[in-house]
Design a protein around this motif. Structure first.
Motif, PDB file in Angstrom:
ATOM      1  N   VAL A  58     -20.664  13.579 -51.711  1.00 20.73           N
ATOM      2  CA  VAL A  58     -19.790  14.702 -51.342  1.00 20.73           C
ATOM      3  C   VAL A  58     -18.561  14.194 -50.590  1.00 20.73           C
ATOM      4  N   GLN A  59     -18.757  13.248 -49.695  1.00 17.20           N
ATOM      5  CA  GLN A  59     -17.635  12.716 -48.915  1.00 17.20           C
ATOM      6  C   GLN A  59     -16.635  11.957 -49.778  1.00 17.20           C
ATOM      7  N   ALA A  60     -17.042  11.556 -50.992  1.00 14.66           N
ATOM      8  CA  ALA A  60     -16.148  10.845 -51.914  1.00 14.66           C
ATOM      9  C   ALA A  60     -15.290  11.786 -52.755  1.00 14.66           C
ATOM     10  N   ASP A  61     -15.554  13.090 -52.709  1.00 17.89           N
ATOM     11  CA  ASP A  61     -14.744  14.064 -53.448  1.00 17.89           C
ATOM     12  C   ASP A  61     -13.302  13.977 -52.939  1.00 17.89           C
ATOM     13  N   PRO A  62     -12.334  13.767 -53.832  1.00 16.57           N
ATOM     14  CA  PRO A  62     -10.938  13.702 -53.370  1.00 16.57           C
ATOM     15  C   PRO A  62     -10.500  14.929 -52.567  1.00 16.57           C
ATOM     16  N   PHE A  63     -11.034  16.089 -52.876  1.00 20.81           N
ATOM     17  CA  PHE A  63     -10.692  17.277 -52.093  1.00 20.81           C
ATOM     18  C   PHE A  63     -11.184  17.138 -50.654  1.00 20.81           C
ATOM     19  N   VAL A  64     -12.353  16.535 -50.457  1.00 18.94           N
ATOM     20  CA  VAL A  64     -12.876  16.319 -49.105  1.00 18.94           C
ATOM     21  C   VAL A  64     -12.078  15.215 -48.421  1.00 18.94           C
ATOM     22  N   VAL A  65     -11.863  14.114 -49.133  1.00 18.30           N
ATOM     23  CA  VAL A  65     -11.138  12.969 -48.580  1.00 18.30           C
ATOM     24  C   VAL A  65      -9.773  13.381 -48.045  1.00 18.30           C
ATOM     25  N   HIS A  66      -9.075  14.258 -48.777  1.00 18.90           N
ATOM     26  CA  HIS A  66      -7.708  14.639 -48.402  1.00 18.90           C
ATOM     27  C   HIS A  66      -7.625  15.957 -47.639  1.00 18.90           C
ATOM     28  N   GLY A  67      -8.771  16.468 -47.190  1.00 22.07           N
ATOM     29  CA  GLY A  67      -8.773  17.654 -46.348  1.00 22.07           C
ATOM     30  C   GLY A  67      -8.403  18.948 -47.056  1.00 22.07           C
ATOM     31  N   ILE A  68      -8.559  18.982 -48.375  1.00 26.12           N
ATOM     32  CA  ILE A  68      -8.274  20.212 -49.132  1.00 26.12           C
ATOM     33  C   ILE A  68      -9.399  21.214 -48.918  1.00 26.12           C
ATOM     34  N   VAL A  69     -10.626  20.708 -48.797  1.00 24.25           N
ATOM     35  CA  VAL A  69     -11.792  21.546 -48.542  1.00 24.25           C
ATOM     36  C   VAL A  69     -12.624  20.929 -47.429  1.00 24.25           C
ATOM     37  N   THR A  70     -13.446  21.757 -46.821  1.00 25.73           N
ATOM     38  CA  THR A  70     -14.530  21.280 -45.966  1.00 25.73           C
ATOM     39  C   THR A  70     -15.810  21.498 -46.761  1.00 25.73           C
ATOM     40  N   ALA A  71     -16.759  20.616 -46.596  1.00 29.93           N
ATOM     41  CA  ALA A  71     -18.024  20.702 -47.323  1.00 29.93           C
ATOM     42  C   ALA A  71     -19.138  21.121 -46.370  1.00 29.93           C
ATOM     43  N   GLU A  72     -19.890  22.109 -46.801  1.00 32.69           N
ATOM     44  CA  GLU A  72     -21.033  22.603 -46.031  1.00 32.69           C
ATOM     45  C   GLU A  72     -22.248  22.497 -46.946  1.00 32.69           C
ATOM     46  N   THR A  73     -23.158  21.574 -46.641  1.00 36.55           N
ATOM     47  CA  THR A  73     -24.321  21.344 -47.490  1.00 36.55           C
ATOM     48  C   THR A  73     -25.587  21.835 -46.820  1.00 36.55           C
ATOM     49  N   HIS A  74     -26.392  22.530 -47.607  1.00 38.60           N
ATOM     50  CA  HIS A  74     -27.700  23.004 -47.165  1.00 38.60           C
ATOM     51  C   HIS A  74     -28.751  22.387 -48.064  1.00 38.60           C
ATOM     52  N   GLU A  75     -29.791  21.830 -47.456  1.00 40.53           N
ATOM     53  CA  GLU A  75     -30.913  21.293 -48.215  1.00 40.53           C
ATOM     54  C   GLU A  75     -31.955  22.396 -48.354  1.00 40.53           C
ATOM     55  N   ILE A  76     -32.433  22.587 -49.557  1.00 37.01           N
ATOM     56  CA  ILE A  76     -33.372  23.668 -49.837  1.00 37.01           C
ATOM     57  C   ILE A  76     -34.665  23.075 -50.379  1.00 37.01           C
ATOM     58  N   ASP A  77     -35.768  23.472 -49.793  1.00 36.62           N
ATOM     59  CA  ASP A  77     -37.095  23.079 -50.261  1.00 36.62           C
ATOM     60  C   ASP A  77     -37.608  24.225 -51.129  1.00 36.62           C
TER      61      ASP A  77
END
Length: 97
Positions: free
Chosen positions: A63-82
């Motif tokens: 996720v941190q390698a996404d160019p949108f994340v790298v360049h601050g276009i988006v913030t990523a919010e990840t939830h782990e689901i069991d």
């Protein structure tokens, strides 16, 4: 299984400059067999990815390698689901890493 929400930041107007890289990043996630579903959030707020098949550390790095994340276009919010219950076609999610 992971659900990641990509929320646009105030740098949204720069998205076009990084769209090709972002789309290539998404395509790679599908090619690697990690991304199961990707799409847009309503009202143009950003996007969502459903993923499975790799551990949290590797997925977070992806996720941190996404160019949108790298360049601050988006913030990523990840939830782990069991996943405890699924329809038969999604049973593999109950055993996903």
């Amino acid at each position: 299984m992971f659900v990641t929400f990509l929320h646009f930041t105030e740098r949204r107007e720069a998205a076009a400059s990084f769209m090709a890289g972002h789309n290539a990043w998404i395509a790679q996630g599908f090619a690697d067999g990690i991304f199961l579903c990707a799409g847009s959030l309503d009202h143009g707020a950003g996007g969502m990815i459903l993923a499975a098949g790799e551990g949290r550390v590797a997925y977070d790095a992806r996720v941190q390698a996404d160019p949108f994340v790298v360049h601050g276009i988006v913030t990523a919010e990840t939830h782990e689901i069991d996943a405890k219950r699924t329809i038969p076609a999604l049973a593999f999610l109950r055993a996903a890493a």
